[in-house]
Design an enzyme around this catalytic site. Structure first.
Site, PDB file in Angstrom:
ATOM      1  N   ASP A  36       0.854  -1.191   0.000  1.00  0.00           N
ATOM      2  CA  ASP A  36       0.000   0.000   0.000  1.00  0.00           C
ATOM      3  C   ASP A  36       0.890   1.241   0.000  1.00  0.00           C
ATOM      4  O   ASP A  36       2.065   1.174   0.361  1.00  0.00           O
ATOM      5  CB  ASP A  36      -0.907   0.003   1.246  1.00  0.00           C
ATOM      6  N   VAL A  58       1.448   0.425  -6.686  1.00  0.00           N
ATOM      7  CA  VAL A  58       1.128  -0.724  -7.563  1.00  0.00           C
ATOM      8  C   VAL A  58       1.414  -0.448  -9.036  1.00  0.00           C
ATOM      9  O   VAL A  58       1.483  -1.376  -9.836  1.00  0.00           O
ATOM     10  CB  VAL A  58      -0.344  -1.187  -7.398  1.00  0.00           C
ATOM     11  N   TYR A 159     -13.270   5.866 -14.049  1.00  0.00           N
ATOM     12  CA  TYR A 159     -13.389   4.801 -13.045  1.00  0.00           C
ATOM     13  C   TYR A 159     -14.056   3.565 -13.657  1.00  0.00           C
ATOM     14  O   TYR A 159     -13.568   2.439 -13.516  1.00  0.00           O
ATOM     15  CB  TYR A 159     -14.196   5.330 -11.854  1.00  0.00           C
TER      16      TYR A 159
END
Ligand SMILES: NC(=O)c1ccc[n+]([C@@H]2O[C@H](COP(=O)([O-])OP(=O)(O)OC[C@H]3O[C@@H](n4cnc5c(N)ncnc54)[C@H](O)[C@@H]3O)[C@@H](O)[C@H]2O)c1
Length: 253
Positions: A36, A58, A159
């Protein structure tokens, strides 16, 4: 695959749905590493469950590769990957002045949600695909999409596109990884009471919850984690996206 004793990686595991997943996997006896960006929450969660936190973006190839190797050194070969890291600030395609929004506002969301998910799952599988079998399989990847992949609202172009991309790659990647005994599944959650939702006034939370046909409330992150546990344990689940949404179909806005 039995969860107990397996090494697991959870991206976005510092908070929300990922945090609940970390709790469930640790309780079931997995050795969990959290990837994270939020070091404060990530360290605290890792301490709570006796796991490991690694600060990872990531979207960064070398960071992800190094973190997978570090996690392996600590816990052994990771067999379970749950991709929960994601962002979603809404933005309309055309702004108030009538101009197209900068392309970067679109790509930044797709970059984290879709490219980030692919980045971690590809490197996870590369590290795992030659490992010994555990029973009949090697491992499992569980991605997090959203109901926005199917009924995205106004302001969710980026999104919804990012989550639609995750849904779209689930089957081809599952087909490719079949020869390695690595399953690939995706969960498409509806409305869950994560920290972001919890900042809304109670009235707004109740109103959102009432839009869910049944049960008429926001989902609890533990219910998402429960689904993760079921997918890990049920070897027949592969190449599919499961809506976890109380039958909600989002309105245009
Ligand atoms: N909460 C909901 O109702 C809901 C509904 C549908 C889908 N989702 C999806 O579930 C996932 C988790 O959402 P949540 O509500 O728990 O959000 P959250 O903000 O509580 O957790 C997301 C975590 O991802 C981390 N993260 C963000 N960008 C990252 C990056 N580049 N690299 C590493 N970590 C990064 C954040 O630091 C955070 O800890 C997201 O993918 C979200 O799109 C959530």
């Amino acid at each position: 695959m039995k969860i107990e004793g397996q090494a697991a990686i959870v991206t976005g595991g510092a908070s929300g749905l990922g945090g609940a997943t970390v709790d469930l996997l640790a309780k079931a006896g997995a050795k969990v590493t959290i990837f994270d960006l939020n070091a404060e929450l990530g360290e605290a969660k890792a301490k709570e469950i006796g796991g490991k936190f690694i600060k990872v973006n990531v979207t960064d190839e070398s960071e992800v590769e190094a973190a997978i190797a570090e996690a392996e050194g600590l816990h052994g070969k990771a067999r379970i990957l749950v991709n929960c890291a994601g962002i979603g600030p809404p933005k309309k395609v055309i702004d108030r002045e009538g101009n197209a929004i900068p392309l970067g506002d679109f790509t930044s969301i797709v970059n984290v949600n879709l490219f980030g998910t692919f980045n971690v799952l590809s490197k996870f599988a590369a590290a795992l695909h030659t490992a010994d079998l555990v029973g009949e399989e090697r491992g499992v990847v569980i991605n997090t999409a959203s109901v926005a992949a199917f009924d995205g609202q106004i302001g969710q172009a980026a999104y919804a596109a990012s989550k639609g991309g995750i849904v779209g790659m689930t089957l081809p990647v599952a087909r490719e990884f079949a020869r390695y005994g690595i399953r690939v599944m995706t969960i498409a959650p509806g409305l869950f009471l994560t920290p972001l939702m919890a900042t809304l006034p109670q009235e707004a939370q109740d109103s959102l919850g009432r839009q869910v046909p049944f049960p008429p409330r926001l989902g609890d992150p533990s219910e998402f984690a429960h689904m993760v546990g079921s997918i890990v344990e049920n070897t027949m689940l592969n190449g599919e996206t499961i809506r976890l949404d109380g039958a909600i179909r989002m309105a245009p806005k």
